[in-house]
Design a protein around this motif. Structure first.
Motif, PDB file in Angstrom:
ATOM      1  N   PHE B 124       0.825  -1.208   0.000  1.00 12.92           N
ATOM      2  CA  PHE B 124       0.000   0.000   0.000  1.00 12.92           C
ATOM      3  C   PHE B 124       0.858   1.257   0.000  1.00 12.92           C
ATOM      4  N   ALA B 125       2.057   1.158   0.596  1.00 13.58           N
ATOM      5  CA  ALA B 125       2.945   2.321   0.599  1.00 13.58           C
ATOM      6  C   ALA B 125       3.334   2.671  -0.833  1.00 13.58           C
ATOM      7  N   VAL B 126       3.474   1.646  -1.674  1.00 10.71           N
ATOM      8  CA  VAL B 126       3.784   1.906  -3.078  1.00 10.71           C
ATOM      9  C   VAL B 126       2.615   2.650  -3.725  1.00 10.71           C
ATOM     10  N   VAL B 127       1.402   2.161  -3.436  1.00 12.93           N
ATOM     11  CA  VAL B 127       0.223   2.737  -4.074  1.00 12.93           C
ATOM     12  C   VAL B 127      -0.001   4.179  -3.612  1.00 12.93           C
ATOM     13  N   VAL B 130       5.078   7.741  -0.739  1.00 12.20           N
ATOM     14  CA  VAL B 130       5.810   7.926   0.504  1.00 12.20           C
ATOM     15  C   VAL B 130       5.264   9.143   1.241  1.00 12.20           C
ATOM     16  N   GLY B 131       5.052   9.014   2.552  1.00 16.77           N
ATOM     17  CA  GLY B 131       4.564  10.151   3.333  1.00 16.77           C
ATOM     18  C   GLY B 131       3.638   9.698   4.435  1.00 16.77           C
ATOM     19  N   VAL B 215       6.788   9.282   7.803  1.00 16.45           N
ATOM     20  CA  VAL B 215       6.800  10.733   7.997  1.00 16.45           C
ATOM     21  C   VAL B 215       8.040  11.345   7.355  1.00 16.45           C
ATOM     22  N   GLN B 216       7.829  12.459   6.614  1.00 13.40           N
ATOM     23  CA  GLN B 216       8.951  13.109   5.926  1.00 13.40           C
ATOM     24  C   GLN B 216       9.309  14.430   6.617  1.00 13.40           C
ATOM     25  N   ALA B 217      10.601  14.812   6.546  1.00 16.81           N
ATOM     26  CA  ALA B 217      11.032  16.077   7.126  1.00 16.81           C
ATOM     27  C   ALA B 217      10.250  17.213   6.454  1.00 16.81           C
ATOM     28  N   PRO B 218       9.950  18.301   7.121  1.00 17.97           N
ATOM     29  CA  PRO B 218      10.408  18.658   8.469  1.00 17.97           C
ATOM     30  C   PRO B 218       9.565  18.065   9.597  1.00 17.97           C
TER      31      PRO B 218
END
Lengths: 332, 600
Positions: B124-127, B130-131, B215-218
């Motif tokens: 599901f992460a592929v679908v 990323v985030g 979770v992506q920065a910041p």
């Protein structure tokens, strides 16, 4: 029950019924095929479920339009969906998993290169987990049966809950800190000599070992109350013989079921642990290919993981049927 | 709230409260500290000011761990909510969509459950990309199949119940039935499982962010902090281990709370210290079994159960003694005590307890009983080990006690199976118990007792689980065995007619005591205890008048936890007076009754 045993006694069955083993094999094979079909279809649809233009996303916003088009052409994304599906299945049957967008290498080749490292890790961890969990579970069951050894039980369940709450990658980080950074006993990362296996295998095995030993204990506690264990005690055998020869084999069924689940989640757990230890396996590559949106490679890797899990489940079911013939009959 | 009385529950709830507090107020209380850049203290180690050091911008990591609690917990809860709602819908599908569509949904759920959660998450992460949002959807969707399986099982269990069937007949709609009748009844296990799922989702999120897929920065959650810290693990490990510890504590908080509520109360039953031991006595002469003042106490949820309360009897060489009584009279426990098969925490006390010349109260006497005492249990279906073949189970006795080799012991097992009239014993010995019928198993069990040279056979309700024709065969076999080997028999049964047929002498037990002891032939005509008479009268025979209701013993057996002071049978006895209710009658001249022999 009476008629069932009478039927067995009579030898060949009456009527058009098939023997229980072919029936079991048929059912199990049908389930495996259905699961495989779901897996293959899901991995095919994966790229189509991605919102927006997957190739544009993979190549980045600055990629020229004709390059994107060329890639789409190559991936067959311009054909109608049913044709794409047929082509996908056809290629799959020939073992062709496509070409990686990033490295331009055949996906099959990339996976074949990395699969052994992952399989080794999972298998070693599984063996270690079983080798630790079974004796620990049996001993704890004997020590704590019928409300004895309350302190031992509290210590065991407490430690067990805490250990199984620590995810494998964190265990890996902790092990690296303690045994590699602090004491330099084992290498920090990579796959070289035998000592490089110790930490990743430990990190993977500890969690499943905790879960398995808990199951073994609970199963043993139940089995030790069974009538046939009382029969064994009435034969005045030694306690060790009663527990190991008469109780343990009956606790194996449930243990194996959970063990199979543990093994298939170990296969997935390798993804995280491989990243901690920079292990050159499938787990490292699936993460980087997800981030890079290298869809053919992701597709292939997911397929290989899924097939691995399905094969493990099937092997476990067959082993269960062999160990406990009643389970195969019950299904048939 | 019972869960709160246990240390595990308290720990879980306190931890959970702390974690939720940090999630609610962390960003308010420590938000400033967590973002304050301190260029003089880049990547600093632990100090009084920065407990677990600082990151590459000099921001305080401890404050960042506390602030990260909110995002970590929120994401975990969101994913759990997705999994729960989807799982409930899928699990209720058979009920909402009807049988055929429901079965399809159930089959697909079963296929999906086979895949480990992390693999589904990656898919599901592929679908979803990323985030944080994609990860929450991925973890939620990946958790749905397992949840659906649970809900399906629970709902299937509830819809079998009468009130749901009644609602269905009354024409209540499907959705309304689900809401009103089903959901409230499965709420508790679902919430417990959801709590544990939240713990697992938390760990999965940490893993995803750690891999760089979450979770992506910041923004940052605990997994992201760990990922940032891992590169510096050589220089200051706490930067990676600190958020890790937070993850484990939060995971534990959810799991312990869930587990404490799932497990429910579990009290330990411990016996009070033993009273003074009975004065030691010598076994009766010429007896193969002799017991004096045998007492058996079993720890129970409402206090100790006095299952056997001072029973004295003996069985002579070659004699057949029956023990009869209702269930709960202590007859089976007496048999197990005599066979030496009761284990702590059950307490066995006696003036003496001797079987085949061995003192059962002394440690280490048991092993020699392997050949001189045979035990036949009530349920032949469960008394054989399902994991081993029948022959080796018999042969084990000879291998272990008589030093026979594998072949010789197996040959003897085949011979003994033939002796108990099992046809084709060579083939049967190689079969598993489940391939035997009930009567055959009981005969094989007797054969197992014949592997040695038994002086006493203890048979605990050996025919109760068998049908009548097979009962007859087994009883005849027991009689033949006694004739051939001269072994004594202690036969436990609730069936008065079985005991009168087989035995020389009968002990009648009531509430853990022997109330009457008499020759078997006198049981029908000459019984003096009102209980014995009632027991005999309750057995119909050829002269029973079928137009009248069958005789029963009025009232219920005594609660073994709370035995009355006087005669235990007094509350059910037509002859009882105040004397009976206050003074327990001793066993004198074979009967324990103040009114022995009086006509009702």
């Amino acid at each position: 029950m009476k008629t069932a045993t009478a039927g067995l006694k009579a030898g060949p069955r009456v009527g058009p019924r098939v023997g229980r083993w072919p029936r079991f094999a048929l059912r199990r094979a049908a389930r495996l095929l259905a699961s495989l079909w779901v897996l293959v279809t899901a991995s095919f649809l994966m790229i189509h479920l991605v919102p927006g233009d997957p190739v544009r996303a993979a190549l980045g916003p600055t990629a020229p339009a004709d390059l994107v088009l060329a890639h789409k052409e190559e991936l067959g994304l311009l054909d109608p969906l049913w044709q794409q599906y047929a082509t996908f299945l056809g290629h799959l049957l020939q073992g062709d998993l496509g070409v990686s967008i990033a490295s331009r290498l055949p996906v099959g080749e990339v996976i074949a290169q990395q699969l052994p490292a992952t399989a080794e890790l999972a298998l070693l961890a599984f063996l270690l987990a079983v080798a630790v969990a079974v004796p620990v579970g049996v001993v704890m069951a004997v020590l704590t049966r019928r409300g004895r050894g309350r302190r031992a039980e509290l210590a065991f369940t407490g430690a067990n809950v805490v250990v199984s709450a620590i995810p494998d990658f964190l265990l890996g980080v902790g092990l690296v800190y303690l045994l590699a950074v602090q004491t330099h006993v084992f290498p920090v990362a990579g796959r070289a000599g035998p000592d490089s296996y110790v930490l990743p295998v430990l990190a993977l095995a500890i969690g499943p070992a905790a879960v398995l030993s808990r199951i073994v204990r609970v199963e043993m506690l139940a089995v030790m109350e069974a009538d046939y264990v009382r029969t064994a005690r009435a034969k005045r055998l030694t306690p060790v013989r009663v527990h190991v020869v008469h109780a343990l084999p009956n606790a194996v069924t449930a243990t194996l079921t959970i063990g199979g689940l543990a093994l298939s989640s170990l296969v997935a757990g390798t993804v995280l642990v491989e990243n901690v230890f920079a292990w050159p396996g499938l787990g490292s590559s699936i993460v980087s290919s997800i981030v890079a949106k290298d869809y053919p490679l992701v597709q292939g890797t997911v397929l290989v993981y899924g097939v691995g899990v399905l094969l493990i489940n099937t092997v476990v079911d067959v082993a269960l049927a062999l160990l406990d013939p009643r389970s195969a009959i019950g299904e048939a | 709230m019972r869960a709160l009385r246990r240390p595990v529950g308290v720990t879980g709830v306190v931890l959970l409260a702390l974690v939720l507090f940090a999630a609610a107020f962390g960003p308010v209380l420590w938000g400033e500290r967590a973002t304050a850049v301190d260029t003089a203290n880049l990547l600093a180690g632990p100090s009084a000011e920065h407990w677990i050091g600082t990151d590459n911008l000099g921001r305080d990591l401890f404050a960042r761990v506390l602030v990260a609690a909110r995002l970590s917990i929120l994401l975990a809860l969101a994913a759990t909510a997705i999994a729960m709602v989807l799982g409930l819908l899928l699990g209720a599908a058979p009920m909402l969509l009807g049988r055929r569509l429901g079965r399809l949904v159930t089959a697909s759920v079963n296929v999906l459950v086979a895949f480990p959660g992390l693999l589904l998450v990656l898919f599901f992460a592929v679908v979803f990309g990323v985030g944080a949002r994609g990860a929450a959807l991925a973890v939620g969707l990946a958790g749905a199949p397992a949840f659906a399986r649970l809900c399906h099982t629970l709902i299937a269990g509830v819809s079998e119940r009468d009130y749901v069937a009644a609602a269905r007949i009354a024409g209540v709609g499907r959705a309304r039935m689900l809401r009103r009748h089903v959901l409230p009844n499965i709420a508790e296990p679902v919430i417990v499982y959801a709590t544990m799922t939240a713990g697992a989702a938390l760990l999965t999120f940490a893993g995803l962010s750690f891999l760089g897929l979450g979770v992506q920065a910041p923004d940052y959650d605990w997994g992201k902090l760990m990922q940032d810290g891992l590169n510096g693990i050589y220089v200051h490990p706490l930067a990676a281990l600190g958020p890790g510890i937070a993850v484990v504590l939060a995971g534990l908080a959810f799991n312990l709370t869930g587990e404490a509520f799932a497990a429910g109360p579990r009290r330990t039953h411990v016996l009070p210290p033993a009273g003074p031991p009975s004065p030691a006595t010598a076994p009766a002469r010429n007896s193969v079994l002799s017991a004096d003042d045998l007492r058996v106490t079993i720890p129970g949820p409402n206090g100790p159960i006095h299952a056997v309360r001072g029973v004295s009897f003996s069985v002579g060489d070659g004699e057949a003694v029956g023990v009869v009584g209702e269930s709960g009279s202590g007859k089976s426990v007496t048999a197990l005590a005599v066979a030496g098969l009761l284990e702590p925490p059950v307490r066995v006390q006696a003036g003496h307890l001797a079987v085949a010349g061995e003192d059962l109260l002394a440690p280490g006497a048991h092993r020699r009983l392997g050949t001189s005492l045979a035990v036949v249990f009530q349920d032949p279906m469960t008394s054989f080990n399902p994991a081993h073949r029948v022959g080796p189970q018999l042969a084990e006795v000879s291998r272990f006690h008589q030093g026979l080799g594998r072949r010789a012991a197996f040959a003897r097992a085949v011979d003994r199976l033939r002796a108990v009239r099992i046809g084709d014993p060579e083939r049967r010995a190689r079969q598993y118990p489940f391939e035997f019928s009930g009567g055959m198993r009981q005969r094989a069990m007797i054969g197992m007792g014949l592997m040695g040279e038994p002086r006493l056979i203890v048979a605990d309700e050996p025919t109760t689980a068998l049908d009548v024709t097979v009962q007859r065969q087994v009883l005849e076999l027991l009689a033949d065995v006694r004739r051939d080997t001269g072994a004594a028999l202690l036969l436990i049964s609730h069936d008065v007619s079985v005991v009168t047929d087989v035995c020389d002498r009968v002990l009648v037990m009531y509430a853990g005591r022997v109330v009457e002891e008499l020759p078997a032939k006198d049981l029908r005509a000459l019984a003096r205890h009102p209980y014995t008479r009632a027991l005999v009268a309750a057995v119909p025979d050829m002269e029973t008048d079928l137009d009248r209701p069958l005789a029963v013993i009025p009232g219920l057996p005594v609660d073994p936890v709370d035995v009355p002071a006087g005669c235990a049978f007094a509350p059910r006895c037509p002859l009882a007076d105040d004397h009976c209710r206050t003074v327990a009658p001793p066993l004198r001249d074979g009967v324990a009754c103040h009114k022995a022999g009086e006509a009702p």
